[in-house]
Design a protein around this motif. Structure first.
Motif, PDB file in Angstrom:
ATOM      1  N   LEU A  68      -6.851   6.992  -6.143  1.00  0.00           N
ATOM      2  CA  LEU A  68      -6.527   5.815  -6.934  1.00  0.00           C
ATOM      3  C   LEU A  68      -7.339   5.780  -8.227  1.00  0.00           C
ATOM      4  CD1 LEU A  68      -6.416   3.355  -3.954  1.00  0.00           C
ATOM      5  CD2 LEU A  68      -4.457   3.994  -5.356  1.00  0.00           C
ATOM      6  N   LEU A  69      -8.598   6.148  -8.143  1.00  0.00           N
ATOM      7  CA  LEU A  69      -9.433   6.178  -9.341  1.00  0.00           C
ATOM      8  C   LEU A  69      -8.954   7.228 -10.339  1.00  0.00           C
ATOM      9  CD1 LEU A  69     -12.934   5.654  -7.730  1.00  0.00           C
ATOM     10  CD2 LEU A  69     -11.634   4.023  -9.126  1.00  0.00           C
ATOM     11  N   GLN A  70      -8.449   8.322  -9.831  1.00  0.00           N
ATOM     12  CA  GLN A  70      -7.898   9.354 -10.719  1.00  0.00           C
ATOM     13  C   GLN A  70      -6.674   8.822 -11.457  1.00  0.00           C
ATOM     14  OE1 GLN A  70      -6.869  13.010  -8.783  1.00  0.00           O
ATOM     15  NE2 GLN A  70      -6.302  14.009 -10.687  1.00  0.00           N
ATOM     16  N   LEU A  71      -5.799   8.118 -10.743  1.00  0.00           N
ATOM     17  CA  LEU A  71      -4.635   7.507 -11.396  1.00  0.00           C
ATOM     18  C   LEU A  71      -5.072   6.435 -12.398  1.00  0.00           C
ATOM     19  CD1 LEU A  71      -2.222   7.102  -8.353  1.00  0.00           C
ATOM     20  CD2 LEU A  71      -1.946   8.662 -10.288  1.00  0.00           C
ATOM     21  N   PHE A  83      -1.216  -1.191  -9.344  1.00  0.00           N
ATOM     22  CA  PHE A  83      -0.437  -0.069  -8.825  1.00  0.00           C
ATOM     23  C   PHE A  83      -0.967   0.323  -7.456  1.00  0.00           C
ATOM     24  CE2 PHE A  83      -3.891   1.852 -11.190  1.00  0.00           C
ATOM     25  CZ  PHE A  83      -4.317   2.878 -10.355  1.00  0.00           C
ATOM     26  N   GLY A  84      -0.221   1.163  -6.779  1.00  0.00           N
ATOM     27  CA  GLY A  84      -0.657   1.584  -5.455  1.00  0.00           C
ATOM     28  C   GLY A  84       0.031   2.851  -4.990  1.00  0.00           C
ATOM     29  N   ILE A  85      -0.407   3.302  -3.829  1.00  0.00           N
ATOM     30  CA  ILE A  85       0.167   4.477  -3.163  1.00  0.00           C
ATOM     31  C   ILE A  85       0.435   4.089  -1.718  1.00  0.00           C
ATOM     32  CG2 ILE A  85      -0.212   6.854  -2.402  1.00  0.00           C
ATOM     33  CD1 ILE A  85      -2.301   7.126  -4.651  1.00  0.00           C
ATOM     34  N   ARG A  86       1.609   4.421  -1.236  1.00  0.00           N
ATOM     35  CA  ARG A  86       1.929   4.248   0.175  1.00  0.00           C
ATOM     36  C   ARG A  86       2.441   5.576   0.702  1.00  0.00           C
ATOM     37  NH1 ARG A  86       6.100   3.606   3.508  1.00  0.00           N
ATOM     38  NH2 ARG A  86       5.759   2.409   5.399  1.00  0.00           N
ATOM     39  N   VAL A 120     -10.532  -1.086  -6.281  1.00  0.00           N
ATOM     40  CA  VAL A 120      -9.701  -0.238  -5.423  1.00  0.00           C
ATOM     41  C   VAL A 120      -9.803  -0.702  -3.972  1.00  0.00           C
ATOM     42  CG1 VAL A 120      -9.485   2.109  -4.527  1.00  0.00           C
ATOM     43  CG2 VAL A 120      -9.933   1.751  -6.941  1.00  0.00           C
ATOM     44  N   HIS A 121      -8.680  -0.646  -3.272  1.00  0.00           N
ATOM     45  CA  HIS A 121      -8.648  -0.910  -1.831  1.00  0.00           C
ATOM     46  C   HIS A 121      -7.822   0.198  -1.191  1.00  0.00           C
ATOM     47  CE1 HIS A 121      -8.336  -3.103   1.961  1.00  0.00           C
ATOM     48  NE2 HIS A 121      -7.092  -2.674   1.971  1.00  0.00           N
ATOM     49  N   ALA A 122      -8.422   0.940  -0.278  1.00  0.00           N
ATOM     50  CA  ALA A 122      -7.709   1.993   0.453  1.00  0.00           C
ATOM     51  C   ALA A 122      -7.924   1.761   1.939  1.00  0.00           C
ATOM     52  CB  ALA A 122      -8.208   3.371   0.051  1.00  0.00           C
ATOM     53  N   PHE A 123      -6.826   1.689   2.673  1.00  0.00           N
ATOM     54  CA  PHE A 123      -6.884   1.462   4.112  1.00  0.00           C
ATOM     55  C   PHE A 123      -5.753   2.252   4.754  1.00  0.00           C
ATOM     56  CE2 PHE A 123      -5.683  -0.897   7.949  1.00  0.00           C
ATOM     57  CZ  PHE A 123      -6.906  -0.918   8.606  1.00  0.00           C
ATOM     58  N   ALA A 124      -6.110   3.274   5.485  1.00  0.00           N
ATOM     59  CA  ALA A 124      -5.130   4.127   6.179  1.00  0.00           C
ATOM     60  C   ALA A 124      -4.136   4.711   5.178  1.00  0.00           C
ATOM     61  CB  ALA A 124      -4.454   3.363   7.303  1.00  0.00           C
ATOM     62  N   ASN A 125      -2.854   4.386   5.325  1.00  0.00           N
ATOM     63  CA  ASN A 125      -1.822   4.998   4.482  1.00  0.00           C
ATOM     64  C   ASN A 125      -1.463   4.164   3.248  1.00  0.00           C
ATOM     65  OD1 ASN A 125      -0.522   3.015   6.071  1.00  0.00           O
ATOM     66  ND2 ASN A 125       1.440   4.018   5.742  1.00  0.00           N
ATOM     67  N   LEU A 126      -2.257   3.125   2.950  1.00  0.00           N
ATOM     68  CA  LEU A 126      -1.977   2.258   1.807  1.00  0.00           C
ATOM     69  C   LEU A 126      -3.192   2.190   0.889  1.00  0.00           C
ATOM     70  CD1 LEU A 126      -0.149   0.127   0.399  1.00  0.00           C
ATOM     71  CD2 LEU A 126      -1.350  -1.585   1.778  1.00  0.00           C
ATOM     72  N   GLY A 127      -2.951   2.349  -0.393  1.00  0.00           N
ATOM     73  CA  GLY A 127      -4.009   2.199  -1.386  1.00  0.00           C
ATOM     74  C   GLY A 127      -3.504   1.356  -2.531  1.00  0.00           C
ATOM     75  N   MET A 128      -4.291   0.370  -2.954  1.00  0.00           N
ATOM     76  CA  MET A 128      -3.909  -0.511  -4.049  1.00  0.00           C
ATOM     77  C   MET A 128      -5.038  -0.549  -5.068  1.00  0.00           C
ATOM     78  SD  MET A 128      -0.903  -1.559  -3.181  1.00  0.00           S
ATOM     79  CE  MET A 128      -0.637  -2.825  -4.396  1.00  0.00           C
ATOM     80  N   CYS A 129      -4.663  -0.692  -6.326  1.00  0.00           N
ATOM     81  CA  CYS A 129      -5.635  -0.725  -7.406  1.00  0.00           C
ATOM     82  C   CYS A 129      -5.306  -1.878  -8.349  1.00  0.00           C
ATOM     83  CB  CYS A 129      -5.622   0.596  -8.165  1.00  0.00           C
ATOM     84  SG  CYS A 129      -6.930   0.726  -9.386  1.00  0.00           S
TER      85      CYS A 129
END
Length: 74
Positions: free
Chosen positions: A20-23, A5-8, A37-46
């Protein structure tokens, strides 16, 4: 099967690893082989691993390059 999953967000709004860890806490019981977890600027992927055989333990995801491109697959 693993969980991906991820957040953009819109540009200018950062994604923090803690978000991301909370999700991930909601599904961690289905991923006994760890959370990455990978978070870079406005993108985070787990990636939450569920290794079904010995070779699947060699996966190292999410993969990223110096330009900020991220790759996840299952």
């Amino acid at each position: 099967m693993s969980i991906i999953f991820g957040i953009r967000r819109p540009f200018g709004h950062r994604v923090e690893p803690a978000e991301l860890l909370q999700l991930a806490s909601a599904t961690e019981r289905y991923a006994p082989d760890g959370t990455r977890v990978h978070a870079f600027a406005n993108l985070g992927m787990c990636f939450q691993a569920y290794c079904t055989h010995q070779r699947s333990q060699l996966d190292s995801q999410p993969a990223s390059d110096l330009l900020g491109n991220v790759l996840l697959f299952d």
